[in-house]
Design a protein around this motif. Sequence first.
Motif, PDB file in Angstrom:
ATOM      1  N   ASN A  13       0.847  -1.196   0.000  1.00 12.79           N
ATOM      2  CA  ASN A  13       0.000   0.000   0.000  1.00 12.79           C
ATOM      3  C   ASN A  13       0.885   1.249   0.000  1.00 12.79           C
ATOM      4  N   GLU A  14       0.353   2.369  -0.475  1.00 10.38           N
ATOM      5  CA  GLU A  14       1.062   3.651  -0.387  1.00 10.38           C
ATOM      6  C   GLU A  14       0.030   4.781  -0.331  1.00 10.38           C
ATOM      7  N   PRO A  15       0.449   5.976   0.127  1.00 12.17           N
ATOM      8  CA  PRO A  15      -0.536   7.041   0.346  1.00 12.17           C
ATOM      9  C   PRO A  15      -1.401   7.364  -0.880  1.00 12.17           C
ATOM     10  N   SER A  16      -0.857   7.267  -2.097  1.00 13.57           N
ATOM     11  CA  SER A  16      -1.665   7.656  -3.261  1.00 13.57           C
ATOM     12  C   SER A  16      -2.934   6.802  -3.381  1.00 13.57           C
ATOM     13  N   TYR A  17      -2.928   5.604  -2.789  1.00 18.77           N
ATOM     14  CA  TYR A  17      -4.125   4.752  -2.853  1.00 18.77           C
ATOM     15  C   TYR A  17      -5.255   5.265  -1.944  1.00 18.77           C
ATOM     16  N   ILE A  18      -4.986   6.295  -1.177  1.00 17.77           N
ATOM     17  CA  ILE A  18      -6.044   6.848  -0.306  1.00 17.77           C
ATOM     18  C   ILE A  18      -7.236   7.294  -1.150  1.00 17.77           C
ATOM     19  N   LYS A  19      -6.976   7.629  -2.405  1.00 21.08           N
ATOM     20  CA  LYS A  19      -8.045   8.066  -3.292  1.00 21.08           C
ATOM     21  C   LYS A  19      -9.149   7.001  -3.379  1.00 21.08           C
ATOM     22  N   LEU A  20      -8.749   5.734  -3.425  1.00 24.38           N
ATOM     23  CA  LEU A  20      -9.717   4.633  -3.494  1.00 24.38           C
ATOM     24  C   LEU A  20     -10.555   4.562  -2.215  1.00 24.38           C
ATOM     25  N   VAL A  21      -9.931   4.874  -1.095  1.00 23.38           N
ATOM     26  CA  VAL A  21     -10.654   4.869   0.184  1.00 23.38           C
ATOM     27  C   VAL A  21     -11.645   6.038   0.210  1.00 23.38           C
ATOM     28  N   TYR A  22     -11.211   7.207  -0.253  1.00 16.82           N
ATOM     29  CA  TYR A  22     -12.119   8.368  -0.310  1.00 16.82           C
ATOM     30  C   TYR A  22     -13.328   8.062  -1.201  1.00 16.82           C
ATOM     31  N   SER A  28     -20.231  13.565  -2.411  1.00 18.06           N
ATOM     32  CA  SER A  28     -19.214  13.575  -3.456  1.00 18.06           C
ATOM     33  C   SER A  28     -17.855  13.475  -2.764  1.00 18.06           C
ATOM     34  N   VAL A  29     -16.839  13.063  -3.511  1.00 20.77           N
ATOM     35  CA  VAL A  29     -15.490  12.990  -2.935  1.00 20.77           C
ATOM     36  C   VAL A  29     -15.072  14.371  -2.429  1.00 20.77           C
ATOM     37  N   GLU A  30     -15.450  15.427  -3.178  1.00 19.86           N
ATOM     38  CA  GLU A  30     -15.070  16.792  -2.774  1.00 19.86           C
ATOM     39  C   GLU A  30     -15.717  17.170  -1.441  1.00 19.86           C
ATOM     40  N   GLU A  31     -17.004  16.829  -1.291  1.00 25.92           N
ATOM     41  CA  GLU A  31     -17.692  17.143  -0.025  1.00 25.92           C
ATOM     42  C   GLU A  31     -17.038  16.416   1.147  1.00 25.92           C
ATOM     43  N   LEU A  32     -16.758  15.126   0.933  1.00 21.69           N
ATOM     44  CA  LEU A  32     -16.131  14.348   2.009  1.00 21.69           C
ATOM     45  C   LEU A  32     -14.724  14.890   2.304  1.00 21.69           C
ATOM     46  N   ALA A  33     -14.002  15.251   1.244  1.00 20.42           N
ATOM     47  CA  ALA A  33     -12.635  15.761   1.425  1.00 20.42           C
ATOM     48  C   ALA A  33     -12.641  17.030   2.282  1.00 20.42           C
ATOM     49  N   ASP A  34     -13.632  17.895   2.066  1.00 16.72           N
ATOM     50  CA  ASP A  34     -13.724  19.121   2.876  1.00 16.72           C
ATOM     51  C   ASP A  34     -13.952  18.802   4.349  1.00 16.72           C
ATOM     52  N   ILE A  35     -14.833  17.836   4.590  1.00 25.74           N
ATOM     53  CA  ILE A  35     -15.132  17.445   5.975  1.00 25.74           C
ATOM     54  C   ILE A  35     -13.871  16.905   6.652  1.00 25.74           C
ATOM     55  N   ILE A  36     -13.194  16.002   5.949  1.00 29.46           N
ATOM     56  CA  ILE A  36     -11.997  15.359   6.532  1.00 29.46           C
ATOM     57  C   ILE A  36     -10.886  16.388   6.746  1.00 29.46           C
ATOM     58  N   GLU A  37     -10.753  17.296   5.806  1.00 30.11           N
ATOM     59  CA  GLU A  37      -9.715  18.328   5.955  1.00 30.11           C
ATOM     60  C   GLU A  37      -9.945  19.149   7.230  1.00 30.11           C
TER      61      GLU A  37
END
Length: 260
Positions: free
Chosen positions: A222-231, A241-250
């Motif tokens: 595994n490597e960090p770039s695979y986090i996209k699949l988890v998102y 959406s991935v963008e909405e979730l990304a804002d929350i997590i950030e």
Amino acid sequence: MLIDSHCHINSEELRADSEAIIRRAGEVGIGKMLIVGCDLEDSIEAVEIAHTPHSSPLTPPCYASIGVHPHEAKRYADVPEKFFDLVNDDKVVAVGEIGLDYHYDLSPRDVQADMFERQLDFAKAHDMPVILHIREAMSDAMKILHRHEGLKLLFHCYAGGLEYLDEVLELGGLCAFGGALTWKGKASEELREVFRRIPAERILLETDCPYMTPAPFRGKLNEPSYIKLVYERAAAERDLSVEELADIIERNAEKFFNWR
Ligand SMILES: [Zn+2]
Ligand SMILES: [Zn+2]
């Protein structure tokens, strides 16, 4: 931006390639990542990698945490002296990963518990958030955590199920989820159920690389770039959406780690 709240690019498997790995992380949109320490040497290396100058404008800033993993607890009588220096480093944003692991029992349980409590006191004394590794030991871990109030807690690779979720939330804890969210099978079904129920302000995502590789790459490193699949999977589970979730997590990560 995407965030990998827990990676081990300081591990034997990944360290030789860490520069390219960090660059690939930037290329998929990771804006910040945390390199987690498991013993003294590993923590020092996490801090060193976090200080490595950026090789490209896309390279995301890396931060570090310092801690003695329950597997390694038997090697230490107390919190390593060097941690008292490292904790003041501007790249160090948490103590961890620390906790109890009764799955492998690589250190005796009383030794794990003692080292866990010493590090909770250390985190409290230095006003640091804590990254918890708790495997098949929730009952004992919760007893210990109730004795150490006033800490910010992140249950990395949360595996307490619905059974412990209310207690975790009452303690103010956040839960981090990784590749297991994307896997087939009953255990991952149950994990997704937990993930859908937890309040949005309490979630973080992580790779825990080189372990816990998400589908369809399970079996590979595994490597960090695979986090996209988890998102992607996590967003679908919560109808975001991935963008909405990304804002929350950030926002959650910013509040928890207080990193800049
Ligand atoms: Zn862990
Ligand atoms: Zn880890």
